[in-house]
Scaffold this active site. Structure first.
Site, mmCIF file in Angstrom:
data_model
loop_
_atom_site.group_PDB
_atom_site.id
_atom_site.type_symbol
_atom_site.label_atom_id
_atom_site.label_comp_id
_atom_site.label_asym_id
_atom_site.label_seq_id
_atom_site.Cartn_x
_atom_site.Cartn_y
_atom_site.Cartn_z
ATOM 1 C CG ASP A 189 -7.126 4.203 -0.938
ATOM 2 O OD1 ASP A 189 -6.587 4.584 -1.990
ATOM 3 O OD2 ASP A 189 -6.699 4.527 0.187
ATOM 4 C CG ASP A 230 2.076 -7.293 -6.020
ATOM 5 O OD1 ASP A 230 1.621 -6.805 -4.960
ATOM 6 O OD2 ASP A 230 1.352 -7.612 -6.976
#
Length: 203
Positions: A69, A155
């Site tokens: 997670d 990202d």
């Protein structure tokens, strides 16, 4: 040694496969075995959510399971989106939409004040039910616009130095990333339980 990765995220599965391969650990994606399984991420921390996912797959399969997670924590937003990273701005919104929301919230925040970190918590549960946890953190900052075609999720907005995560190659990203650090820390602990050479035999 074979491990079921408790994720439906193809990007995460690629990273698990790439990082585990040198240690002789073979991964199988949860969706291959249990395509209908959906685990509610009701935990208040990354650690709690990682455990919920790994435990669900282990309980179904009786096999070794591992879950990640992870999320993006931005200082100027009080740590948001944090554990809600995947659900930020609504569960059904795309990551370009989520990133646009973040950029709007940060539009008055100047360079130097846009510090952030990616956090990854990994939970591994062995066939015998033994639990191992590991965590990795990567410090960086939020750019003023997405850049790069690689990676996934946030990202393109997360910069380490002059480049975003999405501008890095896979191996280069793994060396720096929160998930790469967490998985390598996990392997160090696994070596205390297993001969991590592909044989998968306990010491």
């Amino acid at each position: 040694m074979q491990v079921i990765v408790a994720t439906g995220n193809a990007g995460k599965l690629r990273e698990f496969t790439r990082i585990f391969a040198p240690f002789g650990i073979e991964v199988v994606g949860q969706k291959t075995l249990y395509p209908e399984l959906e685990v509610e991420e009701s935990g208040a921390t990354f650690a709690e959510n990682a455990f919920l996912k790994a435990q669900a797959v282990h309980a179904l399969s009786g096999k070794a399971a591992v879950a990640d997670d992870s999320g993006l924590c931005i200082d100027a937003l009080g740590g948001r989106p944090g554990v809600y990273s995947a659900r930020y701005a609504g569960e059904d919104t795309s990551y370009p939409e989520k990133m646009q929301r973040l950029l709007e919230e940060l539009k008055e925040v100047p360079q130097g004040k846009r510090t952030a970190r990616f956090v990854s918590h990994i939970c591994f549960i062995s066939e015998q039910g033994e639990r191992i946890d590991a965590q990795g953190v990567c410090e960086g900052e939020i750019g003023f616009a997405p850049a790069g075609e690689n990676g996934f999720g946030y990202d393109p907005l997360f910069y380490v130095g002059e480049r975003s995560f999405a501008q890095l190659g896979g191996v280069e990203k793994d060396a720096l990333s929160h998930r790469g650090k967490a998985l390598r820390a996990l392997v160090e602990q696994l070596e205390q339980l297993y001969t991590v050479d592909g044989a998968g035999e306990k010491r």
